[in-house]
Scaffold this motif. Structure first.
Motif, PDB file in Angstrom:
ATOM      1  N   TYR A  76       4.472  -4.656   5.209  1.00  0.00           N
ATOM      2  CA  TYR A  76       4.120  -4.661   3.792  1.00  0.00           C
ATOM      3  C   TYR A  76       2.907  -5.569   3.593  1.00  0.00           C
ATOM      4  CZ  TYR A  76       8.803  -2.738   3.294  1.00  0.00           C
ATOM      5  OH  TYR A  76       9.930  -1.956   3.407  1.00  0.00           O
ATOM      6  N   VAL A  77       1.866  -5.015   3.001  1.00  0.00           N
ATOM      7  CA  VAL A  77       0.640  -5.781   2.782  1.00  0.00           C
ATOM      8  C   VAL A  77       0.651  -6.311   1.356  1.00  0.00           C
ATOM      9  CG1 VAL A  77      -1.868  -5.769   2.824  1.00  0.00           C
ATOM     10  CG2 VAL A  77      -0.582  -4.371   4.455  1.00  0.00           C
ATOM     11  N   GLU A 105       1.906  -0.963   0.709  1.00  0.00           N
ATOM     12  CA  GLU A 105       1.202  -1.990  -0.050  1.00  0.00           C
ATOM     13  C   GLU A 105       2.108  -2.541  -1.150  1.00  0.00           C
ATOM     14  OE1 GLU A 105      -3.318  -1.145  -0.536  1.00  0.00           O
ATOM     15  OE2 GLU A 105      -2.337   0.803  -0.692  1.00  0.00           O
ATOM     16  N   LEU A 106       2.041  -3.840  -1.342  1.00  0.00           N
ATOM     17  CA  LEU A 106       2.708  -4.511  -2.461  1.00  0.00           C
ATOM     18  C   LEU A 106       1.612  -5.139  -3.320  1.00  0.00           C
ATOM     19  CD1 LEU A 106       5.582  -6.300  -0.484  1.00  0.00           C
ATOM     20  CD2 LEU A 106       5.701  -4.108  -1.673  1.00  0.00           C
ATOM     21  N   LYS A 107       1.121  -4.361  -4.260  1.00  0.00           N
ATOM     22  CA  LYS A 107      -0.066  -4.780  -5.003  1.00  0.00           C
ATOM     23  C   LYS A 107       0.247  -5.724  -6.159  1.00  0.00           C
ATOM     24  CE  LYS A 107      -2.856  -0.695  -3.982  1.00  0.00           C
ATOM     25  NZ  LYS A 107      -3.634   0.427  -4.563  1.00  0.00           N
ATOM     26  N   ASP A 111       5.860  -4.580  -7.744  1.00  0.00           N
ATOM     27  CA  ASP A 111       6.118  -3.952  -6.443  1.00  0.00           C
ATOM     28  C   ASP A 111       7.030  -4.827  -5.592  1.00  0.00           C
ATOM     29  OD1 ASP A 111       4.471  -1.834  -7.104  1.00  0.00           O
ATOM     30  OD2 ASP A 111       2.723  -2.641  -6.055  1.00  0.00           O
ATOM     31  N   ILE A 112       6.824  -6.132  -5.655  1.00  0.00           N
ATOM     32  CA  ILE A 112       7.615  -7.063  -4.846  1.00  0.00           C
ATOM     33  C   ILE A 112       9.058  -7.125  -5.356  1.00  0.00           C
ATOM     34  CG2 ILE A 112       7.875  -9.504  -4.220  1.00  0.00           C
ATOM     35  CD1 ILE A 112       4.725  -9.572  -4.270  1.00  0.00           C
ATOM     36  N   GLU A 113       9.218  -7.095  -6.673  1.00  0.00           N
ATOM     37  CA  GLU A 113      10.567  -7.143  -7.243  1.00  0.00           C
ATOM     38  C   GLU A 113      11.405  -5.942  -6.807  1.00  0.00           C
ATOM     39  OE1 GLU A 113       9.895  -7.475 -11.407  1.00  0.00           O
ATOM     40  OE2 GLU A 113       9.521  -9.650 -11.346  1.00  0.00           O
ATOM     41  N   PRO A 139       0.064 -12.091  -6.144  1.00  0.00           N
ATOM     42  CA  PRO A 139       1.485 -11.766  -5.971  1.00  0.00           C
ATOM     43  C   PRO A 139       2.161 -12.516  -4.816  1.00  0.00           C
ATOM     44  CG  PRO A 139       0.172 -10.064  -4.953  1.00  0.00           C
ATOM     45  CD  PRO A 139      -0.819 -11.042  -5.549  1.00  0.00           C
ATOM     46  N   PHE A 140       1.412 -13.439  -4.174  1.00  0.00           N
ATOM     47  CA  PHE A 140       1.983 -14.153  -3.021  1.00  0.00           C
ATOM     48  C   PHE A 140       3.125 -15.075  -3.432  1.00  0.00           C
ATOM     49  CE2 PHE A 140      -2.284 -12.922  -1.735  1.00  0.00           C
ATOM     50  CZ  PHE A 140      -2.035 -12.307  -0.532  1.00  0.00           C
ATOM     51  N   LYS A 141       3.017 -15.668  -4.594  1.00  0.00           N
ATOM     52  CA  LYS A 141       4.078 -16.546  -5.070  1.00  0.00           C
ATOM     53  C   LYS A 141       5.401 -15.778  -5.176  1.00  0.00           C
ATOM     54  CE  LYS A 141       5.078 -19.800  -8.848  1.00  0.00           C
ATOM     55  NZ  LYS A 141       6.289 -19.184  -9.414  1.00  0.00           N
ATOM     56  N   SER A 142       5.340 -14.581  -5.758  1.00  0.00           N
ATOM     57  CA  SER A 142       6.556 -13.763  -5.871  1.00  0.00           C
ATOM     58  C   SER A 142       7.060 -13.325  -4.500  1.00  0.00           C
ATOM     59  CB  SER A 142       6.275 -12.535  -6.747  1.00  0.00           C
ATOM     60  OG  SER A 142       6.050 -12.921  -8.088  1.00  0.00           O
TER      61      SER A 142
END
Length: 499
Positions: A76-77, A105-107, A111-113, A139-142
């Motif tokens: 996952y990017v 991709e996790l843009k 997407d991360i949730e 989105p890195f924090k999430s």
């Protein structure tokens, strides 16, 4: 090596490349080591969360190695695919051709949730490493919070995302790893962290040769010389003062000052007796020459220029100053006064003789540049021959430790020590025995101090760069060199190191 900061690691990698060890090879070794750590945790199915830099390249490589071992892998990017360093791009291009690896991709935070990590045995953090600047952002924090909430073992690549590489403090959110596979050596940040975020640390050999640190290289210069910003102003890249010169040796401070400017310093002030100052003014409009008394330097004349010395970022003292008792006393007093005030100083030539005679107290901000004869004056014994290089290095280390400074012992093989580390330099050639090249080296070292490098970093970079400039001059002119030829070759030497 006292500790490995992010800066030291960049030096090591650049020097390794100059020795023929490519970034691609180091990345291959790093990815293989990460894959082994994942498999040791019993992974049958793993997820790699990657970012945008070379740490992502390590993650892409690890995914390939895991797949080759029969592990099911999804990559996952975080932040979506974008431009990568060429080596990481190469590793990504391999993954794109592998049908057994899912690449997604996790843009966004959304997407991360939606990401379900419960189906994986082990998670790999390949997001952000030593390139972290400031607090972690979306989105890195999430993504970090998602990893930490998963309850799954996490293997961090090099260091956990969100951990300051040098201080070991979390920059906002920070991955809590079960295992951290760090490359080549323990990082300062991991030592400071003590396992709180990094978990169990495994140091992976990625093929960096010992010579990448034992000997100076282009990486030392690459990290020491600042890149110029478009909105720069005069003085942003340093003001250097050069104290020296005499009726006989008026060229020495000129060479030091011109070398500093060719290295990239914005302004140089020459503080010297009247005749030497007159010669400097006639030599070049680029130099600011300030008169300090008549025929020789003395404390009364130097006192008049203390305000100039205060505004300088660093000071080179001693080139061509002469050996009169009043001059030696003034130089020793000045060295002690400047280092006590926290001013970085390079002491060369007659300045070293002043230190030997008056035993001036220095601080860790001083760089001394003796040749073998001056080394004997300072230490009481000459350095061992080059055939006993380790002993020569140990002699330099002892002197640096006793004087609480950095020593750059000049010679066929230069020795640099701050009293703990010992490094060697191989650049340079017999054509550089001509008078004045030591002054050039002092000026380059002064420039490196102006660029806010630590004394050991400044001395190592100066030794390599000056020797390389001498080698370039020899390529052009043969052995019949002038010190000014070395000065004129410095810009090309810098360019070669930065390329």
């Amino acid at each position: 090596m006292k500790d490995v900061t992010a800066k030291v690691m960049r030096v090591l990698e650049a020097n390794a490349r100059s020795l023929g060890v490519s970034t691609l090879l180091m990345m291959e070794n790093a990815g293989s080591a990460v894959a082994r750590a994942v498999l040791e945790l019993g992974a049958k199915r793993a997820a790699v969360l990657a970012g945008r830099g070379n740490k992502a390249g390590d993650g892409f490589t690890a995914a390939r190695h895991l797949a080759a071992e029969g592990c099911s892998v999804d990559v996952y990017v975080v932040g979506g695919l974008g431009r990568y360093p060429s080596e990481a791009e190469h590793m990504l291009s391999v993954l794109r051709k592998m049908r057994c690896i899912k690449l997604a991709e996790l843009k966004s935070r959304e997407d991360i949730e939606k990401l379900d990590l419960s189906r994986y045995d082990v998670l790999v953090d390949a997001m952000i490493g030593t390139g972290l600047r400031g607090e972690l952002r979306e989105p890195f924090k999430s993504a970090v919070e998602k990893l930490n909430a998963s309850g799954k073992p996490v293997v961090a690549v090099d260091l956990p995302t969100g951990l300051d590489p040098d201080l070991g403090k979390p920059m906002g959110a920070c991955v809590k790893a079960s295992v951290t596979v760090t490359m080549h050596a323990m990082k300062a940040g991991l030592i400071a962290d003590g396992g709180k975020y990094s978990g169990r640390v495994v140091v992976a050999n990625i093929g960096i040769p010992p010579e990448a640190w034992a000997y100076t290289g282009p990486g030392d210069v690459r990290e020491a010389v600042p890149r110029r910003k478009p909105d720069s102003h005069k003085g942003d890249y340093g003001r250097l003062a050069v104290v020296g010169g005499s009726r006989m040796y008026h060229g020495a401070p000129i060479l030091a000052a011109m070398a500093a400017m060719r290295t990239g310093v914005d302004l140089t002030y020459l503080i010297e007796p009247r005749e030497a100052a007159t010669a400097a003014k006639a030599y070049s409009p680029d130099l600011i020459a300030l008169e300090a008394g008549g025929g020789e330097l003395a404390w009364s004349s130097l006192e008049e220029h203390l305000s100039t010395l205060e505004k300088a970022d660093a000071v080179v003292m001693g080139p061509g100053a002469g050996l009169s008792p009043a001059t030696l006393e003034a130089l020793a007093k000045l060295a002690a006064k400047l280092t006590e005030a926290g001013k970085p100083v390079v002491v060369d030539g007659d300045g070293l003789k002043a230190l030997a005679k008056h035993e001036a107290k220095l601080s860790g901000l001083a760089v001394l540049t003796p040749h073998a004869g001056e080394f004997k004056l300072l230490s009481g014994e000459g350095p061992p021959p080059f055939s006993r290089l380790e002993e020569r290095g140990e002699a330099a280390r002892r002197l640096a430790k006793r004087l609480e400074c950095t020593v750059l012992l000049k010679g066929m093989i230069d020795v640099i020590s701050d009293g703990e580390d010992v490094r060697f330099n191989l650049t340079g050639n017999p054509g550089m025995t001509v008078g004045g090249t030591g002054d050039v080296l002092a000026g380059v070292a002064g420039a490196m101090l102006c660029f806010k490098n630590k004394p050991m970093e400044a001395a190592a970079a100066a030794a390599y760069l000056t020797g390389l400039a001498g080698d370039i001059a020899r390529e052009r002119l043969g052995d019949q060199l002038l010190a000014s030829d070395v000065v004129e070759a410095i810009p090309e030497a810098v360019a070669r190191c930065l390329s």
